[in-house]
Write an enzyme that holds these catalytic residues in place. Structure first.
Site, PDB file in Angstrom:
ATOM      1  N   TYR A   1       1.397   6.677   2.093  1.00  0.00           N
ATOM      2  CA  TYR A   1       2.783   6.303   1.755  1.00  0.00           C
ATOM      3  C   TYR A   1       3.673   6.528   2.976  1.00  0.00           C
ATOM      4  O   TYR A   1       4.489   5.656   3.332  1.00  0.00           O
ATOM      5  CB  TYR A   1       3.304   7.094   0.548  1.00  0.00           C
TER       6      TYR A   1
ATOM      7  N   PRO B   1      16.293   7.157   2.120  1.00  0.00           N
ATOM      8  CA  PRO B   1      16.650   8.232   1.196  1.00  0.00           C
ATOM      9  C   PRO B   1      15.554   9.288   1.091  1.00  0.00           C
ATOM     10  O   PRO B   1      14.368   9.004   1.301  1.00  0.00           O
ATOM     11  CB  PRO B   1      16.802   7.518  -0.158  1.00  0.00           C
ATOM     12  N   GLY B   2      15.994  10.496   0.719  1.00  0.00           N
ATOM     13  CA  GLY B   2      15.044  11.517   0.267  1.00  0.00           C
ATOM     14  C   GLY B   2      14.737  11.263  -1.200  1.00  0.00           C
ATOM     15  O   GLY B   2      14.698  10.108  -1.639  1.00  0.00           O
TER      16      GLY B   2
ATOM     17  N   VAL C   1      14.848  10.417  -4.862  1.00  0.00           N
ATOM     18  CA  VAL C   1      15.778   9.723  -5.754  1.00  0.00           C
ATOM     19  C   VAL C   1      15.117   9.651  -7.128  1.00  0.00           C
ATOM     20  O   VAL C   1      13.952   9.240  -7.238  1.00  0.00           O
ATOM     21  CB  VAL C   1      16.079   8.283  -5.264  1.00  0.00           C
TER      22      VAL C   1
ATOM     23  N   SER D   1      12.536   5.512   4.086  1.00  0.00           N
ATOM     24  CA  SER D   1      12.449   6.781   3.352  1.00  0.00           C
ATOM     25  C   SER D   1      12.450   7.933   4.352  1.00  0.00           C
ATOM     26  O   SER D   1      12.086   7.733   5.521  1.00  0.00           O
ATOM     27  CB  SER D   1      11.140   6.820   2.549  1.00  0.00           C
TER      28      SER D   1
HETATM   29  P1  NDP Z   1      11.250   2.125  -8.787  1.00  0.00           P
HETATM   30  O1  NDP Z   1       9.835   2.337  -9.163  1.00  0.00           O
HETATM   31  O2  NDP Z   1      12.304   2.521  -9.754  1.00  0.00           O
HETATM   32  O3  NDP Z   1      11.485   0.598  -8.374  1.00  0.00           O
HETATM   33  C1  NDP Z   1      10.548  -0.099  -7.607  1.00  0.00           C
HETATM   34  C2  NDP Z   1      10.894  -1.583  -7.615  1.00  0.00           C
HETATM   35  O4  NDP Z   1       9.969  -2.262  -6.757  1.00  0.00           O
HETATM   36  C3  NDP Z   1      10.788  -2.199  -8.989  1.00  0.00           C
HETATM   37  O5  NDP Z   1      11.896  -3.039  -9.215  1.00  0.00           O
HETATM   38  C4  NDP Z   1       9.512  -3.010  -8.921  1.00  0.00           C
HETATM   39  O6  NDP Z   1       9.641  -4.191  -9.692  1.00  0.00           O
HETATM   40  C5  NDP Z   1       9.438  -3.380  -7.432  1.00  0.00           C
HETATM   41  N1  NDP Z   1       8.064  -3.626  -7.039  1.00  0.00           N
HETATM   42  C6  NDP Z   1       7.059  -2.719  -6.945  1.00  0.00           C
HETATM   43  N2  NDP Z   1       5.904  -3.319  -6.621  1.00  0.00           N
HETATM   44  C7  NDP Z   1       6.191  -4.644  -6.487  1.00  0.00           C
HETATM   45  C8  NDP Z   1       5.418  -5.787  -6.177  1.00  0.00           C
HETATM   46  N3  NDP Z   1       4.111  -5.709  -5.952  1.00  0.00           N
HETATM   47  N4  NDP Z   1       6.027  -6.992  -6.134  1.00  0.00           N
HETATM   48  C9  NDP Z   1       7.352  -7.098  -6.388  1.00  0.00           C
HETATM   49  N5  NDP Z   1       8.151  -6.048  -6.678  1.00  0.00           N
HETATM   50  C10 NDP Z   1       7.561  -4.844  -6.744  1.00  0.00           C
HETATM   51  O7  NDP Z   1      11.451   2.908  -7.404  1.00  0.00           O
HETATM   52  P2  NDP Z   1      12.714   3.123  -6.433  1.00  0.00           P
HETATM   53  O8  NDP Z   1      13.889   2.385  -6.893  1.00  0.00           O
HETATM   54  O9  NDP Z   1      12.832   4.580  -6.227  1.00  0.00           O
HETATM   55  O10 NDP Z   1      12.117   2.509  -5.094  1.00  0.00           O
HETATM   56  C11 NDP Z   1      12.726   1.442  -4.387  1.00  0.00           C
HETATM   57  C12 NDP Z   1      12.450   1.618  -2.907  1.00  0.00           C
HETATM   58  O11 NDP Z   1      13.020   2.855  -2.476  1.00  0.00           O
HETATM   59  C13 NDP Z   1      10.974   1.673  -2.532  1.00  0.00           C
HETATM   60  O12 NDP Z   1      10.784   0.954  -1.344  1.00  0.00           O
HETATM   61  C14 NDP Z   1      10.729   3.167  -2.313  1.00  0.00           C
HETATM   62  O13 NDP Z   1       9.660   3.390  -1.433  1.00  0.00           O
HETATM   63  C15 NDP Z   1      12.060   3.566  -1.720  1.00  0.00           C
HETATM   64  N6  NDP Z   1      12.381   4.981  -1.794  1.00  0.00           N
HETATM   65  C16 NDP Z   1      12.380   5.647  -2.987  1.00  0.00           C
HETATM   66  C17 NDP Z   1      12.690   6.997  -3.021  1.00  0.00           C
HETATM   67  C18 NDP Z   1      12.611   7.795  -4.266  1.00  0.00           C
HETATM   68  O14 NDP Z   1      12.508   9.043  -4.181  1.00  0.00           O
HETATM   69  N7  NDP Z   1      12.709   7.204  -5.450  1.00  0.00           N
HETATM   70  C19 NDP Z   1      13.085   7.705  -1.795  1.00  0.00           C
HETATM   71  C20 NDP Z   1      13.028   6.902  -0.604  1.00  0.00           C
HETATM   72  C21 NDP Z   1      12.719   5.594  -0.611  1.00  0.00           C
HETATM   73  P3  NDP Z   1       8.522  -4.804 -10.679  1.00  0.00           P
HETATM   74  O15 NDP Z   1       7.642  -3.671 -11.104  1.00  0.00           O
HETATM   75  O16 NDP Z   1       9.299  -5.435 -11.783  1.00  0.00           O
HETATM   76  O17 NDP Z   1       7.835  -5.802  -9.825  1.00  0.00           O
HETATM   77  C1  8X3 Z   2      10.334   8.715  -1.540  1.00  0.00           C
HETATM   78  C2  8X3 Z   2      10.698  10.107  -1.171  1.00  0.00           C
HETATM   79  O1  8X3 Z   2       9.747  12.401  -0.626  1.00  0.00           O
HETATM   80  O2  8X3 Z   2       8.745  11.204  -2.469  1.00  0.00           O
HETATM   81  O3  8X3 Z   2      10.195   7.901  -0.426  1.00  0.00           O
HETATM   82  O4  8X3 Z   2       8.326  10.511  -0.210  1.00  0.00           O
HETATM   83  S1  8X3 Z   2       9.303  11.090  -1.121  1.00  0.00           S
END
Ligand code: NDP
Ligand code: 8X3
Length: 254
Positions: A154, A184-185, A187, A141
């Site tokens: 985080y 990513p930033g 999303v 991230s």
């Molecule tokens: P979502 O909340 O949409 O998706 C998160 C996913 O992680 C879900 O499929 C969830 O599945 C899974 N997950 C969470 N906790 C667990 C667990 N304990 N065991 C197994 N699976 C788990 O978020 P994003 O798609 O945005 O996030 C995906 C990744 O991208 C993360 O690592 C996040 O930190 C990173 N990210 C996100 C950004 C954003 O702004 N959205 C920016 C930068 C990075 P389930 O609940 O079914 O287990």
């Molecule tokens: C997710 C992006 O800016 O919410 O990693 O930390 S931010």
């Protein structure tokens, strides 16, 4: 990439970036092992993709070390040879100044984003080492590149992903394994809803007033990375929406 010859394991495939990546990989005939805790979503995704590729689902919590190894060891032969690992499962839990942070939230972020990523990697890497081929993509991230107020733990978890990504690339270099991070930033996924514990109004406000990255945008980049010729390793990539300049600078007056 040759058609129908690769298998990818994606953690966090039930939502957001992981789900969008599964859909795009599926359209490109990559065989899929889709992981998450919400089985009904895994089943629905398997059904959606079954005409384009082979899908196997695994239900486990990445925090549960034994469950991680048991699930991956249970893979049927046709899915057990993982070529591409997308270490994506993760979330932020809370957005509080350090003195007000909750221990449960801290545990969740360290246990899921850091230790969970390590457990899954530990289960998958030996086969890649033995084959001397493989590709690991760690979803970091911008929060792993720049700390922002109230991001504390985080951000620490994503700085850890950055360090693990670099360390993996070094240690797996003798084995011809590609390792890279996508950072990513903001999303627009369920991320903020999880961070704010289901407070949909607060989550929606995060993405109001500008065009945030969408999960499919990040999936496009992930597919680009995995589909490069094998001598190319995209080692560390950062992507933000045009409206975002840093973790704290977002132009909401476009
Ligand atoms: P979502 O909340 O949409 O998706 C998160 C996913 O992680 C879900 O499929 C969830 O599945 C899974 N997950 C969470 N906790 C667990 C667990 N304990 N065991 C197994 N699976 C788990 O978020 P994003 O798609 O945005 O996030 C995906 C990744 O991208 C993360 O690592 C996040 O930190 C990173 N990210 C996100 C950004 C954003 O702004 N959205 C920016 C930068 C990075 P389930 O609940 O079914 O287990
Ligand atoms: C997710 C992006 O800016 O919410 O990693 O930390 S931010």
């Amino acid at each position: 990439m040759d058609k129908n010859t690769k298998t990818a394991l994606i953690t966090g495939a039930t939502s957001g970036i992981g789900r969008a990546t599964a859909v795009l990989f599926g359209k490109n005939n990559i065989n899929l092992v889709l992981c998450g805790r919400r089985q009904e979503r895994l089943d629905a995704l398997e059904k959606e993709l079954e005409d384009s590729t082979k899908v196997h689902t695994l239900n486990f919590d990445v925090r549960d070390k034994d469950a991680v190894f048991k699930a991956i060891e249970s893979l049927p032969k046709e899915f057990s040879n993982i070529d591409i690992l997308i270490n994506n499962a993760g979330n932020a839990h809370g957005l509080e100044p350090i003195q007000e942070g909750s221990l449960e939230d801290w545990d969740a972020m360290i246990d899921i984003n850091v230790k969970g990523l390590l457990y899954v990697s530990k289960a998958i890497i030996p086969n890649m080492v033995a084959k001397k081929v493989g590709h690991i993509i760690n979803i970091g991230s911008t929060a792993g590149k720049e700390v922002y107020p109230n991001g504390n733990v985080y951000c620490a978890s994503k700085y850890a992903v950055d360090a693990i990504n670099q360390g993996m690339r070094m240690d797996l270099n003798p084995y011809n394994i590609r390792v890279g991070a996508i950072n990513p930033g903001m999303v627009e996924t369920e991320f903020s809803s999880v961070r704010f514990k289901g407070d949909g109004d607060r989550a929606a406000k995060v993405y109001q007033g500008f065009k945030a990255l969408q999960a499919a945008d990040v999936a496009d980049i992930i597919y680009f990375v995995v589909s490069r010729p094998y001598h190319i390793n995209i080692a560390d990539l950062m992507v933000m929406s045009t409206a975002q300049a840093s973790s704290t600078i977002v132009n909401k007056n476009q």
